[in-house]
Design a protein around this motif. Sequence first.
Motif, PDB file in Angstrom:
ATOM      1  N   ASN A 156       0.848  -1.188   0.000  1.00  0.00           N
ATOM      2  CA  ASN A 156       0.000   0.000   0.000  1.00  0.00           C
ATOM      3  C   ASN A 156       0.890   1.246   0.000  1.00  0.00           C
ATOM      4  O   ASN A 156       2.107   1.148   0.100  1.00  0.00           O
ATOM      5  N   ASN A 157       0.238   2.413  -0.048  1.00  0.00           N
ATOM      6  CA  ASN A 157       0.931   3.685   0.109  1.00  0.00           C
ATOM      7  C   ASN A 157       1.909   3.947  -1.033  1.00  0.00           C
ATOM      8  O   ASN A 157       3.045   4.354  -0.815  1.00  0.00           O
ATOM      9  N   PRO A 214       3.852   2.057  -3.305  1.00  0.00           N
ATOM     10  CA  PRO A 214       5.192   1.463  -3.184  1.00  0.00           C
ATOM     11  C   PRO A 214       6.043   1.714  -4.430  1.00  0.00           C
ATOM     12  O   PRO A 214       5.560   1.632  -5.554  1.00  0.00           O
ATOM     13  N   THR A 219      10.359   1.809  -1.028  1.00  0.00           N
ATOM     14  CA  THR A 219       9.551   2.471  -0.001  1.00  0.00           C
ATOM     15  C   THR A 219       8.091   2.110  -0.217  1.00  0.00           C
ATOM     16  O   THR A 219       7.677   1.788  -1.323  1.00  0.00           O
ATOM     17  N   GLY A 220       7.327   2.173   0.845  1.00  0.00           N
ATOM     18  CA  GLY A 220       5.897   1.905   0.779  1.00  0.00           C
ATOM     19  C   GLY A 220       5.391   1.380   2.110  1.00  0.00           C
ATOM     20  O   GLY A 220       6.004   1.587   3.158  1.00  0.00           O
ATOM     21  N   THR A 221       4.268   0.684   2.063  1.00  0.00           N
ATOM     22  CA  THR A 221       3.677   0.051   3.239  1.00  0.00           C
ATOM     23  C   THR A 221       3.458  -1.422   2.901  1.00  0.00           C
ATOM     24  O   THR A 221       2.949  -1.743   1.819  1.00  0.00           O
ATOM     25  N   ASP A 264      -0.091  -3.552   8.542  1.00  0.00           N
ATOM     26  CA  ASP A 264       0.500  -2.536   7.664  1.00  0.00           C
ATOM     27  C   ASP A 264       1.632  -1.798   8.379  1.00  0.00           C
ATOM     28  O   ASP A 264       1.428  -1.211   9.441  1.00  0.00           O
ATOM     29  N   ASP A 322       5.081   0.791   7.437  1.00  0.00           N
ATOM     30  CA  ASP A 322       5.869   1.521   6.439  1.00  0.00           C
ATOM     31  C   ASP A 322       7.269   0.939   6.387  1.00  0.00           C
ATOM     32  O   ASP A 322       7.841   0.561   7.409  1.00  0.00           O
ATOM     33  N   GLU A 359      11.276   1.320   4.368  1.00  0.00           N
ATOM     34  CA  GLU A 359      12.227   2.000   3.496  1.00  0.00           C
ATOM     35  C   GLU A 359      13.523   1.201   3.591  1.00  0.00           C
ATOM     36  O   GLU A 359      14.173   1.167   4.624  1.00  0.00           O
TER      37      GLU A 359
END
Length: 126
Positions: free
Chosen positions: A43-44, A46, A84-86, A115, A117, A119
């Motif tokens: 999610n978010n 990626p 990066t992302g969730t 979930d 985050d 990096e």
Amino acid sequence: MKKLALILISLAVLTSCSNDDDTTPEAIPVTVTLKAVVSGALNNSPVIQYRDASGDLKSETLTVGTWEKSLNVTSGYNLFLKTTGTINGSVEITASAEGEGISFDDSKSSTANVDVDFELEISKTL
């Protein structure tokens, strides 16, 4: 007169010597492999970023499954791989490089059952 002769001989010796200090080191061919393995849910927005064989920064959407790039570069290449992302699952990135006298292998990972985050980054000048 002796001083003038000594100066001329010294000048002749200094100008006849070759200087090998200005040569640049020979570029060594290197094979770089960049890989990301993702399972679960992303999610978010990626993203996966990397430097291509020309050294340009590239960015792609990271998806579930396996992402892989193989690059032919030369020594001095600035290896860069970042995600990066969730994640609700797992993500692992690996970077390896092989060439004459050059060997590099590194990995980073993140795993979660909610979930989270993430990096992850690998960078190295080869």
